[in-house]
Motif scaffolding. Sequence first.
Motif, PDB file in Angstrom:
ATOM      1  N   LEU A  91     -38.325 -18.481 -49.911  1.00 11.51           N
ATOM      2  CA  LEU A  91     -38.517 -17.375 -49.386  1.00 11.51           C
ATOM      3  C   LEU A  91     -39.780 -16.635 -49.768  1.00 11.51           C
ATOM      4  CD1 LEU A  91     -34.705 -16.032 -49.522  1.00 11.51           C
ATOM      5  CD2 LEU A  91     -35.924 -16.782 -47.753  1.00 11.51           C
ATOM      6  N   LYS A  92     -40.363 -17.237 -50.907  1.00 11.11           N
ATOM      7  CA  LYS A  92     -41.668 -16.995 -51.284  1.00 11.11           C
ATOM      8  C   LYS A  92     -41.920 -15.305 -51.730  1.00 11.11           C
ATOM      9  CE  LYS A  92     -43.969 -20.826 -48.951  1.00 11.11           C
ATOM     10  NZ  LYS A  92     -43.070 -21.584 -49.574  1.00 11.11           N
ATOM     11  N   MET A  93     -40.729 -14.916 -52.366  1.00 16.14           N
ATOM     12  CA  MET A  93     -40.677 -13.500 -52.685  1.00 16.14           C
ATOM     13  C   MET A  93     -41.492 -13.240 -54.132  1.00 16.14           C
ATOM     14  SD  MET A  93     -37.040 -12.286 -51.186  1.00 16.14           S
ATOM     15  CE  MET A  93     -37.502 -10.728 -50.975  1.00 16.14           C
ATOM     16  N   SER A  94     -41.607 -11.936 -54.358  1.00 18.13           N
ATOM     17  CA  SER A  94     -42.446 -11.645 -55.825  1.00 18.13           C
ATOM     18  C   SER A  94     -41.324 -12.017 -56.740  1.00 18.13           C
ATOM     19  CB  SER A  94     -42.832 -10.241 -55.563  1.00 18.13           C
ATOM     20  OG  SER A  94     -43.022  -9.790 -56.674  1.00 18.13           O
ATOM     21  N   TRP A  95     -41.954 -11.690 -58.029  1.00 15.19           N
ATOM     22  CA  TRP A  95     -41.145 -11.974 -59.313  1.00 15.19           C
ATOM     23  C   TRP A  95     -40.195 -10.692 -59.418  1.00 15.19           C
ATOM     24  CZ3 TRP A  95     -41.168  -8.414 -62.849  1.00 15.19           C
ATOM     25  CH2 TRP A  95     -42.373  -7.228 -62.596  1.00 15.19           C
ATOM     26  N   ARG A  96     -40.571  -9.553 -58.890  1.00 16.91           N
ATOM     27  CA  ARG A  96     -39.629  -8.630 -58.928  1.00 16.91           C
ATOM     28  C   ARG A  96     -38.360  -8.556 -58.360  1.00 16.91           C
ATOM     29  NH1 ARG A  96     -41.901  -3.422 -56.040  1.00 16.91           N
ATOM     30  NH2 ARG A  96     -40.935  -4.813 -54.570  1.00 16.91           N
ATOM     31  N   TYR A  97     -38.216  -9.702 -57.424  1.00 10.85           N
ATOM     32  CA  TYR A  97     -37.060 -10.194 -56.757  1.00 10.85           C
ATOM     33  C   TYR A  97     -36.409 -11.287 -57.574  1.00 10.85           C
ATOM     34  CZ  TYR A  97     -38.401  -6.753 -53.135  1.00 10.85           C
ATOM     35  OH  TYR A  97     -38.827  -5.596 -52.660  1.00 10.85           O
ATOM     36  N   TRP A  98     -37.035 -12.515 -57.386  1.00 11.35           N
ATOM     37  CA  TRP A  98     -36.384 -13.628 -58.077  1.00 11.35           C
ATOM     38  C   TRP A  98     -35.837 -13.268 -59.515  1.00 11.35           C
ATOM     39  CZ3 TRP A  98     -38.573 -16.155 -62.077  1.00 11.35           C
ATOM     40  CH2 TRP A  98     -40.032 -16.164 -62.278  1.00 11.35           C
ATOM     41  N   LEU A  99     -36.977 -12.820 -60.240  1.00  7.70           N
ATOM     42  CA  LEU A  99     -36.683 -12.704 -61.711  1.00  7.70           C
ATOM     43  C   LEU A  99     -35.553 -11.732 -62.159  1.00  7.70           C
ATOM     44  CD1 LEU A  99     -37.344 -13.568 -64.637  1.00  7.70           C
ATOM     45  CD2 LEU A  99     -38.969 -11.711 -64.568  1.00  7.70           C
ATOM     46  N   VAL A 100     -35.764 -10.253 -61.370  1.00 17.55           N
ATOM     47  CA  VAL A 100     -34.627  -9.454 -61.524  1.00 17.55           C
ATOM     48  C   VAL A 100     -33.165 -10.188 -61.086  1.00 17.55           C
ATOM     49  CG1 VAL A 100     -33.858  -7.296 -60.883  1.00 17.55           C
ATOM     50  CG2 VAL A 100     -36.416  -7.523 -61.490  1.00 17.55           C
TER      51      VAL A 100
END
Length: 124
Positions: A91-100
């Motif tokens: 989905l190539k989403m920011s670390w703010r999404y995948w990490l959280v």
Amino acid sequence: MTEFQFADMPVKYLVKEDQFQFLEDYVTPEVTIPKGFVTDGASIPRFIQNLYPPYYFYFPAAAVHDYMYTVGTVSRKDADATLRDNIRYRLKMSWRYWLVMWVFVRLFGGGHFAKKQEAGLDIR
């Protein structure tokens, strides 16, 4: 990780349950989510739903994760890693999404995983 893009999800919203039901099989490299499977999207605590709504661009990754937890064919650790990798790479989403999201499922997902395993839920 193989190159793959999530397709539109064939789901209908179940108002009374505040969940989504698959209208047909949904095929991903990890699993095939069968017609009839019900998911709540991302199980986000209410106090942070303004920042991370349950239904957002990461919904396909959350549905795969829910299905993996339900059928228990992989370990919790592997299901959580799949959620992280799908959000991050597919989905190539920011670390703010995948990490959280990954931290939250690692810290708080154990109860959901155990409940589904104890109940013997398996819709295969």
